[in-house]
Design a protein around this motif. Structure first.
Motif, PDB file in Angstrom:
ATOM      1  N   LEU A  78       4.012   0.923   2.111  1.00 51.44           N
ATOM      2  CA  LEU A  78       3.914  -0.117   3.123  1.00 51.44           C
ATOM      3  C   LEU A  78       3.758  -1.501   2.513  1.00 51.44           C
ATOM      4  CD1 LEU A  78       3.260  -0.551   6.377  1.00 51.44           C
ATOM      5  CD2 LEU A  78       1.004  -1.025   5.411  1.00 51.44           C
ATOM      6  N   ALA A  88       2.583  -4.821   2.778  1.00 50.13           N
ATOM      7  CA  ALA A  88       1.666  -5.554   3.650  1.00 50.13           C
ATOM      8  C   ALA A  88       1.830  -7.052   3.496  1.00 50.13           C
ATOM      9  CB  ALA A  88       0.225  -5.154   3.350  1.00 50.13           C
ATOM     10  N   GLN A 114     -14.296  -9.675   7.400  1.00 47.46           N
ATOM     11  CA  GLN A 114     -13.953  -9.610   8.817  1.00 47.46           C
ATOM     12  C   GLN A 114     -15.014  -8.817   9.586  1.00 47.46           C
ATOM     13  OE1 GLN A 114      -9.885  -8.478   9.460  1.00 47.46           O
ATOM     14  NE2 GLN A 114     -10.136  -8.341  11.668  1.00 47.46           N
ATOM     15  N   PHE A 171       0.871  -1.180   0.000  1.00 42.40           N
ATOM     16  CA  PHE A 171       0.000   0.000   0.000  1.00 42.40           C
ATOM     17  C   PHE A 171       0.896   1.215   0.000  1.00 42.40           C
ATOM     18  CE2 PHE A 171      -2.542  -3.226   2.263  1.00 42.40           C
ATOM     19  CZ  PHE A 171      -3.695  -3.190   1.511  1.00 42.40           C
ATOM     20  N   PRO A 196      -0.559 -12.493  13.885  1.00 42.96           N
ATOM     21  CA  PRO A 196      -1.047 -11.383  14.711  1.00 42.96           C
ATOM     22  C   PRO A 196      -1.740 -10.308  13.871  1.00 42.96           C
ATOM     23  CG  PRO A 196       1.353 -11.364  14.567  1.00 42.96           C
ATOM     24  CD  PRO A 196       0.892 -12.617  13.895  1.00 42.96           C
ATOM     25  N   ASN A 197      -2.401  -9.391  14.553  1.00 39.47           N
ATOM     26  CA  ASN A 197      -3.057  -8.272  13.873  1.00 39.47           C
ATOM     27  C   ASN A 197      -2.107  -7.525  12.956  1.00 39.47           C
ATOM     28  OD1 ASN A 197      -5.733  -7.618  13.977  1.00 39.47           O
ATOM     29  ND2 ASN A 197      -5.634  -7.120  16.162  1.00 39.47           N
ATOM     30  N   GLY A 198      -2.556  -7.210  11.781  1.00 38.61           N
ATOM     31  CA  GLY A 198      -1.724  -6.442  10.860  1.00 38.61           C
ATOM     32  C   GLY A 198      -0.719  -7.307  10.113  1.00 38.61           C
ATOM     33  N   ALA A 199      -0.834  -8.632  10.236  1.00 43.13           N
ATOM     34  CA  ALA A 199       0.133  -9.522   9.597  1.00 43.13           C
ATOM     35  C   ALA A 199      -0.052  -9.582   8.085  1.00 43.13           C
ATOM     36  CB  ALA A 199       0.012 -10.921  10.188  1.00 43.13           C
ATOM     37  N   GLY A 200      -1.258  -9.211   7.620  1.00 42.22           N
ATOM     38  CA  GLY A 200      -1.503  -9.236   6.183  1.00 42.22           C
ATOM     39  C   GLY A 200      -2.507 -10.284   5.751  1.00 42.22           C
ATOM     40  N   LYS A 201      -3.223 -10.847   6.710  1.00 38.39           N
ATOM     41  CA  LYS A 201      -4.150 -11.945   6.391  1.00 38.39           C
ATOM     42  C   LYS A 201      -5.322 -11.453   5.536  1.00 38.39           C
ATOM     43  CE  LYS A 201      -4.966 -12.716  10.756  1.00 38.39           C
ATOM     44  NZ  LYS A 201      -4.258 -11.607  11.401  1.00 38.39           N
ATOM     45  N   THR A 202      -5.957 -10.386   5.992  1.00 38.90           N
ATOM     46  CA  THR A 202      -7.093  -9.866   5.229  1.00 38.90           C
ATOM     47  C   THR A 202      -6.636  -9.388   3.853  1.00 38.90           C
ATOM     48  OG1 THR A 202      -8.272  -9.265   7.237  1.00 38.90           O
ATOM     49  CG2 THR A 202      -8.928  -8.127   5.231  1.00 38.90           C
ATOM     50  N   THR A 203      -5.421  -8.862   3.800  1.00 40.79           N
ATOM     51  CA  THR A 203      -4.886  -8.430   2.513  1.00 40.79           C
ATOM     52  C   THR A 203      -4.826  -9.612   1.538  1.00 40.79           C
ATOM     53  OG1 THR A 203      -3.606  -6.710   3.610  1.00 40.79           O
ATOM     54  CG2 THR A 203      -2.897  -7.342   1.394  1.00 40.79           C
TER      55      THR A 203
HETATM   56  N1  LIG Z   1      -6.478  -0.282   2.328  1.00 40.47           N
HETATM   57  C1  LIG Z   1      -5.310  -0.191   3.002  1.00 40.47           C
HETATM   58  N2  LIG Z   1      -4.536   0.897   2.838  1.00 40.47           N
HETATM   59  C2  LIG Z   1      -3.362   1.000   3.496  1.00 40.47           C
HETATM   60  N3  LIG Z   1      -2.890   0.078   4.327  1.00 40.47           N
HETATM   61  C3  LIG Z   1      -3.621  -1.026   4.535  1.00 40.47           C
HETATM   62  C4  LIG Z   1      -4.874  -1.213   3.885  1.00 40.47           C
HETATM   63  N4  LIG Z   1      -5.388  -2.397   4.273  1.00 40.47           N
HETATM   64  C5  LIG Z   1      -4.486  -2.923   5.143  1.00 40.47           C
HETATM   65  N5  LIG Z   1      -3.427  -2.106   5.300  1.00 40.47           N
HETATM   66  C6  LIG Z   1      -2.248  -2.382   6.110  1.00 40.47           C
HETATM   67  O1  LIG Z   1      -1.716  -3.608   5.717  1.00 40.47           O
HETATM   68  C7  LIG Z   1      -1.272  -4.359   6.828  1.00 40.47           C
HETATM   69  C8  LIG Z   1      -1.963  -5.691   6.863  1.00 40.47           C
HETATM   70  O2  LIG Z   1      -3.337  -5.501   7.128  1.00 40.47           O
HETATM   71  P1  LIG Z   1      -4.393  -6.689   7.160  1.00 40.47           P
HETATM   72  O3  LIG Z   1      -4.198  -7.518   5.973  1.00 40.47           O
HETATM   73  O4  LIG Z   1      -5.713  -6.097   7.389  1.00 40.47           O
HETATM   74  O5  LIG Z   1      -3.943  -7.469   8.477  1.00 40.47           O
HETATM   75  P2  LIG Z   1      -4.665  -8.646   9.248  1.00 40.47           P
HETATM   76  O6  LIG Z   1      -5.911  -8.996   8.549  1.00 40.47           O
HETATM   77  O7  LIG Z   1      -3.658  -9.738   9.267  1.00 40.47           O
HETATM   78  O8  LIG Z   1      -4.915  -8.134  10.629  1.00 40.47           O
HETATM   79  C9  LIG Z   1      -1.562  -3.509   8.061  1.00 40.47           C
HETATM   80  O9  LIG Z   1      -0.371  -2.826   8.411  1.00 40.47           O
HETATM   81  C10 LIG Z   1      -2.615  -2.555   7.584  1.00 40.47           C
HETATM   82  O10 LIG Z   1      -2.507  -1.345   8.282  1.00 40.47           O
END
Ligand SMILES: Nc1ncnc2c1ncn2[C@@H]1O[C@H](COP(=O)(O)OP(=O)(O)O)[C@@H](O)[C@H]1O
Ligand SMILES: [Mg+2]
Lengths: 347, 252
Positions: free
Chosen positions: B16, B18, B85, B13, B37-44
């Motif tokens: 960053l 991710a 989520q 992003f 952990p939170n912010g690991a990139g799973k949802t990404t």
């Molecule tokens: N749309 C976005 N724009 C900028 N940064 C993002 C966006 N979505 C997620 N991030 C960043 O990408 C990283 C991974 O996020 P995410 O995949 O949501 O983590 P998880 O689901 O593992 O908790 C985090 O640092 C988050 O802040």
């Protein structure tokens, strides 16, 4: 055919009887008012499709109404009338020679507006929310400026005068009924379900495999078509059109109507369109000088709009969902209501 | 044969990073867990797989064919469905309508056939209705069919979101923290539910989960992420002993 269909047909029959009677016994002013009501029902119901059902803040209906009005007007005028109108810059050939019957001209107005909807739909639906509002608002302005400046097509600020008053009660109410019937049928179908799903959550709708762009584009084009037809009707009702007739102000009126009626409710749009058209006439009083209890109040032009805006404010503060919310009139609903009333009487 | 494969998948992003160098191999029929952990990139990862994000690096293969960069609606129609989520239901529609929307993505009837109630449209609608009612019956939501989705209890909303995803007839189901916000009893019910649909619908399920116990009990394969990097992959028993997992994830 089910009971529901017979009932609907019955209502259309009653309406036809009413129109017939109105044509016979009402005076010219009253007929004109009824024509206005029908045209605004057409416009409001179409606007509600894209704005209420799809939830897209489209602020450019005036653009499509302009396109429909000019197209239809240019097609019904005779070559002689056109020559008399276009004094400064002559009208482009072959438009200057063509003259079509009113129904074809209306259809053409709708098709031109729908074509414009198709072309503008691509940039418009690249964005959402506030941006979509701004893009459509801009489109409305572009069309107005073009209407002012394309002298050889629109006769500029002078506009078109002396159109034949083709819009009668049969046409205006016929189009209104057709519009309401088609849009209601669409909204109550699987297609309408998809549109409402997109309104609720477009991301989720895409995750369900819906091509949301195509769905929205279709609703937008369909509303544009009816805006165009409505514009054609309006032109042949007023018989004189100019760009100043189709400013954002017209869109704002429609917006008030659908918000007060209840965004997303076709029934609400119909009722509010009728109410505002009639109230707008009755409230003309407040713009004329008044004597109240010996007090002289000078007429304030634009006072009606102030009152309407106040009403809009009140509705937004106290009835967030408009008067009807998203409720619709249905026969089943009426039956339920009546039986409930009956039970009340009995007890 | 792998149902889903990612090759060197990555996303940043802006600046960053991710997600980096993800090599995921999900066999057909697997219950596969993604933890971290939170912010690991799973949802990404889910957003990349489902087409809501375009990867800045690497490829995604489904049934061995590249689907990288396809729009979400096409990916869904190919057979990958997901949940979110933060639950995303059509909150103002009924429970039944939510499931019906899930069914109609492959519909062939056009808008005017729908508006004019052509037989082709009516036939499709009848089929969707039968399928939706059957689905709701199977997941135990039939009694709530006419309720407004947004007003359901939280646990039921989660279940409805999964049901709606099933209505798209997926081969691969992506579940993003399905147990989030559920109490222990509801979590137990959810586990049973997931096992049931996995079996009944011949699904492959990729699940993101915070709850380690849940995921260890449910999945045969795990991938552990931290700060966008894959730190371990394998069967749960192996992964839980991995020193980097213990350090990064379990914090011990
Ligand atoms: N749309 C976005 N724009 C900028 N940064 C993002 C966006 N979505 C997620 N991030 C960043 O990408 C990283 C991974 O996020 P995410 O995949 O949501 O983590 P998880 O689901 O593992 O908790 C985090 O640092 C988050 O802040
Ligand atoms: Mg997440």
């Amino acid at each position: 055919m089910t009971t529901k269909h017979w009932l609907n047909l019955g209502v259309v029959g009653l309406l036809a009887l009413f129109v017939w009677g109105a044509g016979r016994w009402l005076d010219e002013y009253q007929v004109r008012l009824l024509n206005n009501v029908a045209v605004f029902i057409t416009l409001a119901v179409s606007y509600n499709l894209i704005n209420g059902v799809c939830g897209q803040l489209h602020l450019g209906p005036n653009a499509f109404i302009t396109l429909g009005a000019y197209t239809a007007a240019l097609l019904t005028m005779t070559p002689a009338e056109k020559a008399a109108n276009f004094l400064i810059t002559p009208l482009y050939w072959p438009l200057s020679q063509i003259s079509l019957p009113f129904p074809l001209a209306l259809l053409a107005g709708g098709l031109v507006a729908a074509g414009a909807g198709f072309l503008t739909g691509f940039p418009v639906f690249r964005v959402r929310g506030d941006y979509l509002a701004i893009v459509t608002l801009g489109f409305g302005e572009v069309v107005r400026v073009l209407a002012n400046n394309l002298q050889g097509l629109t006769n500029g600020p002078l506009g078109l005068k002396g159109l034949y008053p083709c819009t009668n009660l049969w046409w205006s109410w016929g189009v209104a009924v057709a519009t309401v019937a088609l849009i209601t049928a669409l909204v109550n179908s699987g297609y309408g379900r998809a549109l409402k799903a997109i309104r609720d959550d477009e991301t989720a709708a895409r995750a369900m495999g819906l091509n949301t762009f195509r769905h929205l584009l279709l609703a937008y084009i369909l509303s544009a078509f009816f805006f165009g037809v409505g514009g054609g009707l309006l032109a042949h009702l007023i018989t004189t059109i100019s760009p100043s007739l189709f400013t954002f102000f017209l869109t704002f009126n429609l917006l008030i109507i659908i918000v007060v009626g209840g965004l997303g409710s076709t029934t609400g749009a119909v009722l509010a369109a009728a109410f505002f058209t009639l109230a707008g006439e009755w409230l003309r009083v407040v713009e004329e000088p008044l004597e109240v209890l010996g007090l002289h109040i000078p007429g304030i032009p634009g006072m009606r709009m102030v009152l309407f805006s106040l009403l809009l404010l009140l509705v937004i503060i106290y009835f967030r969902g408009g008067l009807l919310g998203r409720r619709e009139f249905t026969w089943a609903g009426l039956t339920r209501f009546c039986s409930r009333m009956g039970r009340h009487d009995a007890s | 044969m792998m149902l889903l494969e990612t090759r060197n998948l990555g996303h940043s992003f802006g600046g960053l990073l991710a997600l980096e160098n993800l090599h995921l191999q999900v066999p057909e029929g697997a219950l596969y867990g993604l933890i971290g952990p939170n912010g690991a990139g799973k949802t990404t990862i889910f957003n990349l797989l489902s087409g809501f994000l375009k990867p800045t690096q690497g490829d995604i293969l489904f049934h061995g064919a590249k689907i990288t960069g396809l729009p979400p609606e096409q990916i869904t129609l190919l057979g990958i469905a997901r949940t979110f989520q933060n639950i995303r239901l059509f909150g103002e529609l009924t429970v039944l309508d939510n499931v019906l929307v899930g069914c109609q993505g492959r519909g062939r009837a056009s808008w005017w056939q729908a508006a004019l109630r052509f037989p082709v449209y009516l036939r499709e609608e009848r089929e969707y209705l039968a399928r939706s009612r059957a689905l709701l019956e199977e997941v135990g939501l039939a009694g709530a069919a006419d309720d407004i989705a947004g007003q359901l209890p939280y646990g039921h909303q989660r279940r409805l979101e999964i049901t709606r995803a099933l209505a798209t007839r997926p081969k691969l189901l992506l579940l993003d923290e399905p147990a989030a916000g559920l109490n222990p009893q509801e979590t137990q019910d959810l586990m049973d539910f997931l096992r049931t649909i996995h079996r009944e619908y011949h699904l492959t399920i990729l699940v993101i989960e915070h709850n380690l116990r849940l995921v260890m009990g449910l999945c045969q394969h795990l991938t552990v992420l931290d700060h966008g990097l894959t730190i371990a992959a394998g069967p749960p028993a192996e992964v839980r002993r991995h020193p980097r997992v213990i350090r990064a994830y379990l914090g011990k």
